[in-house]
Every structure is written in C-alpha cells, then in structure tokens.
Design a protein around this motif. Structure first.
Motif, PDB file in Angstrom:
ATOM      1  N   VAL A 298       3.588  15.204   2.229  1.00 10.70           N
ATOM      2  CA  VAL A 298       2.919  14.604   1.078  1.00 10.70           C
ATOM      3  C   VAL A 298       2.228  13.284   1.424  1.00 10.70           C
ATOM      4  O   VAL A 298       1.093  13.060   1.008  1.00 10.70           O
ATOM      5  CB  VAL A 298       3.885  14.441  -0.113  1.00 10.70           C
ATOM      6  N   PRO A 299       2.843  12.380   2.187  1.00 14.52           N
ATOM      7  CA  PRO A 299       2.138  11.128   2.492  1.00 14.52           C
ATOM      8  C   PRO A 299       0.805  11.340   3.203  1.00 14.52           C
ATOM      9  O   PRO A 299      -0.207  10.753   2.823  1.00 14.52           O
ATOM     10  CB  PRO A 299       3.129  10.369   3.380  1.00 14.52           C
ATOM     11  N   GLN A 300       0.783  12.186   4.218  1.00 17.49           N
ATOM     12  CA  GLN A 300      -0.460  12.426   4.938  1.00 17.49           C
ATOM     13  C   GLN A 300      -1.476  13.128   4.046  1.00 17.49           C
ATOM     14  O   GLN A 300      -2.664  12.816   4.082  1.00 17.49           O
ATOM     15  CB  GLN A 300      -0.202  13.260   6.206  1.00 17.49           C
ATOM     16  N   LEU A 301      -1.003  14.064   3.251  1.00 21.71           N
ATOM     17  CA  LEU A 301      -1.872  14.779   2.329  1.00 21.71           C
ATOM     18  C   LEU A 301      -2.478  13.816   1.309  1.00 21.71           C
ATOM     19  O   LEU A 301      -3.685  13.834   1.053  1.00 21.71           O
ATOM     20  CB  LEU A 301      -1.091  15.876   1.616  1.00 21.71           C
TER      21      LEU A 301
ATOM     22  N   HIS B 109      -2.871  10.588   1.603  1.00 23.61           N
ATOM     23  CA  HIS B 109      -3.812   9.713   2.305  1.00 23.61           C
ATOM     24  C   HIS B 109      -5.136  10.435   2.533  1.00 23.61           C
ATOM     25  O   HIS B 109      -6.207   9.863   2.298  1.00 23.61           O
ATOM     26  CB  HIS B 109      -3.207   9.253   3.639  1.00 23.61           C
ATOM     27  N   LEU B 110      -5.083  11.668   2.972  1.00 30.28           N
ATOM     28  CA  LEU B 110      -6.294  12.441   3.213  1.00 30.28           C
ATOM     29  C   LEU B 110      -7.118  12.575   1.934  1.00 30.28           C
ATOM     30  O   LEU B 110      -8.332  12.342   1.929  1.00 30.28           O
ATOM     31  CB  LEU B 110      -5.934  13.827   3.759  1.00 30.28           C
TER      32      LEU B 110
ATOM     33  N   SER C 172      -9.696  14.906  -6.726  1.00 25.15           N
ATOM     34  CA  SER C 172      -8.505  14.067  -6.781  1.00 25.15           C
ATOM     35  C   SER C 172      -8.380  13.367  -8.132  1.00 25.15           C
ATOM     36  O   SER C 172      -7.274  12.999  -8.534  1.00 25.15           O
ATOM     37  CB  SER C 172      -8.494  13.046  -5.648  1.00 25.15           C
ATOM     38  N   LEU C 173      -9.468  13.203  -8.845  1.00 23.99           N
ATOM     39  CA  LEU C 173      -9.413  12.583 -10.164  1.00 23.99           C
ATOM     40  C   LEU C 173      -8.887  13.542 -11.229  1.00 23.99           C
ATOM     41  O   LEU C 173      -8.397  13.109 -12.271  1.00 23.99           O
ATOM     42  CB  LEU C 173     -10.793  12.067 -10.564  1.00 23.99           C
ATOM     43  N   ARG C 174      -8.985  14.820 -10.971  1.00 24.85           N
ATOM     44  CA  ARG C 174      -8.477  15.808 -11.937  1.00 24.85           C
ATOM     45  C   ARG C 174      -6.961  15.747 -12.074  1.00 24.85           C
ATOM     46  O   ARG C 174      -6.428  15.968 -13.161  1.00 24.85           O
ATOM     47  CB  ARG C 174      -8.891  17.223 -11.530  1.00 24.85           C
ATOM     48  N   MET C 175      -6.271  15.470 -10.972  1.00 24.48           N
ATOM     49  CA  MET C 175      -4.807  15.468 -11.025  1.00 24.48           C
ATOM     50  C   MET C 175      -4.278  14.370 -11.947  1.00 24.48           C
ATOM     51  O   MET C 175      -3.444  14.648 -12.811  1.00 24.48           O
ATOM     52  CB  MET C 175      -4.207  15.367  -9.630  1.00 24.48           C
TER      53      MET C 175
ATOM     54  N   SER D 294      -2.973   3.881  -9.180  1.00 24.16           N
ATOM     55  CA  SER D 294      -3.402   2.640  -8.518  1.00 24.16           C
ATOM     56  C   SER D 294      -2.554   2.390  -7.277  1.00 24.16           C
ATOM     57  O   SER D 294      -3.072   2.003  -6.227  1.00 24.16           O
ATOM     58  CB  SER D 294      -3.290   1.459  -9.478  1.00 24.16           C
ATOM     59  N   ALA D 295      -1.254   2.626  -7.411  1.00 28.90           N
ATOM     60  CA  ALA D 295      -0.365   2.468  -6.258  1.00 28.90           C
ATOM     61  C   ALA D 295      -0.720   3.478  -5.161  1.00 28.90           C
ATOM     62  O   ALA D 295      -0.757   3.127  -3.976  1.00 28.90           O
ATOM     63  CB  ALA D 295       1.086   2.635  -6.701  1.00 28.90           C
ATOM     64  N   LEU D 296      -0.992   4.711  -5.555  1.00 29.84           N
ATOM     65  CA  LEU D 296      -1.369   5.733  -4.563  1.00 29.84           C
ATOM     66  C   LEU D 296      -2.617   5.314  -3.785  1.00 29.84           C
ATOM     67  O   LEU D 296      -2.695   5.523  -2.575  1.00 29.84           O
ATOM     68  CB  LEU D 296      -1.627   7.077  -5.246  1.00 29.84           C
ATOM     69  N   ARG D 297      -3.577   4.729  -4.456  1.00 31.87           N
ATOM     70  CA  ARG D 297      -4.823   4.322  -3.793  1.00 31.87           C
ATOM     71  C   ARG D 297      -4.613   3.172  -2.803  1.00 31.87           C
ATOM     72  O   ARG D 297      -5.403   2.989  -1.887  1.00 31.87           O
ATOM     73  CB  ARG D 297      -5.875   3.937  -4.818  1.00 31.87           C
ATOM     74  N   HIS D 298      -3.569   2.397  -2.999  1.00 33.10           N
ATOM     75  CA  HIS D 298      -3.326   1.244  -2.127  1.00 33.10           C
ATOM     76  C   HIS D 298      -2.124   1.425  -1.211  1.00 33.10           C
ATOM     77  O   HIS D 298      -1.720   0.497  -0.528  1.00 33.10           O
ATOM     78  CB  HIS D 298      -3.168  -0.024  -2.983  1.00 33.10           C
ATOM     79  N   TRP D 299      -1.591   2.620  -1.193  1.00 34.71           N
ATOM     80  CA  TRP D 299      -0.402   2.922  -0.402  1.00 34.71           C
ATOM     81  C   TRP D 299      -0.769   3.159   1.048  1.00 34.71           C
ATOM     82  O   TRP D 299      -1.620   3.981   1.365  1.00 34.71           O
ATOM     83  CB  TRP D 299       0.255   4.162  -0.997  1.00 34.71           C
TER      84      TRP D 299
END
Length: 189
Positions: free
Chosen positions: A103-106, A108-109, A120-123, A161-166
């Motif tokens: 999941v982390p690599q996915l 990030h990709l 990615s905005l649909r989720m 927001s956290a996902l985008r900066h993780w």
C-alpha cells in the motif's frame, strides 16, 4: 470445485496485481504496458483483460474494500457524536492500516503520477460519500444533510492531505492525519 476455481481466480488476480506493482516500481507507470504485466504475471494479455480493463484499474483494484473498511471504522468508533473530533480516531486508524504491504508504494505511485490524478480524486469523493451516508444512517436519516456531508468532507480531507504529504518510506501516516486534524482546530478553535 467452485472453491478451487475461486481460489485460482483470486490467485491469478493477485499475480497480475503483484506483477503490475513490481513493474510500476521498476519502470514507472507510464513505461509499463499491459502486455508486460501479463507476461510478468505468467498470463496471456486476454487473461489480463478478463480481470482488469486497464492498467490503471490494477492500481485501484481494492478501492471498494478500502471504502468499506473506512466506513466500518467510522461505524465502530467509540465517540458517536456528530463532530469532527469524533472522526479523527477512525481516520487515523484507517491511515495506519495503509502502511502495510504494498500500500505505501502504491499510494506514493498514485499520488505522484500526473496521469493518475483524476482517478485518484475519485477515491476521496467515494470515501466522503460513504462516510456521510454512515453518519446519516446513525441518525436515522435516509440521506446525509449538510452537517453529515460537511463533516465527512473535512475528515476525509485531513486523511487525503496527509496522504499527499506522506513520505511512504516512513510509517507515520496516522501521525500526519492527527496533525491535519489539529490544523482544523487552529482554524476554528
């Protein structure tokens, strides 16, 4: 025999997902073809397309499961008040669940590939929708109102927001989600 057939089907599907993720990591998303994924997974291109319509669909193969997991955490939360603070714990728990496996690599990709931005905005929109409906159901409402919709949107925005900066190599996603919730308190003390 249905059990064996289903296990084989699930194994083939997972082999395709694993092959795609490996190739995306090695070559990049844009440079990876569905033919290469099929070859790496040991299946024909026709078999690939029986499981996935596009290589993009491989990346989002479990979006329904993820949405259901998030809603379950919201449903099972300790604090059932209709407040943003009550949604922090399930969002942090969900975020921490994303630090396992591929999941982390996915993540990030998906977050760093421009051609995947729209998908990615649909989720998050789905997460907002599903969480809002969960909040409405808890209050006996058939459809969410502004309060349920707004709270769901704010909580999911903290998560995304956290996902985008993780930094996906660091397992502190839950901490980032917590920090995002803290920011909402600074904006509206």
């Amino acid at each position: 025999m249905g059990g064996l057939r289903e296990r084989n089907r699930l194994r083939t599907r997972q082999d395709i997902v694993d092959a795609a993720l490996d190739l995306f990591a090695e070559r990049g998303y844009e440079a990876t073809t569905t033919d290469a994924i099929a070859l790496t997974a040991g299946v024909s291109p026709a078999t690939f397309f029986r499981y996935f319509a596009t290589k993009e669909d491989v990346l989002f193969h479990d979006e329904h499961t993820a949405a259901a997991a998030l809603v379950a955490l919201v449903r099972d939360r300790i604090d059932h008040s209709l407040t943003l603070s009550a949604l922090e714990e399930p969002m942090v728990t969900f975020a921490d669940s994303l630090t396992d496996g591929s999941v982390p690599q996915l993540t990030h990709l998906v977050m760093t590939t421009r051609t995947l931005e729209a998908r990615s905005l649909r989720m998050p929109l789905r997460w907002q929708h599903d969480v809002a409906f969960q909040l409405a159901a808890e209050r006996g409402l058939e459809h969410p109102g502004l309060t349920e919709t707004g709270l769901a949107a704010l909580a999911v925005t903290c998560l995304t927001s956290a996902l985008r900066h993780w930094d996906y190599r660091s397992p502190t996603l839950g901490g980032l989600v917590h920090d995002a919730f803290l920011l909402t308190k600074e904006v509206n003390p």
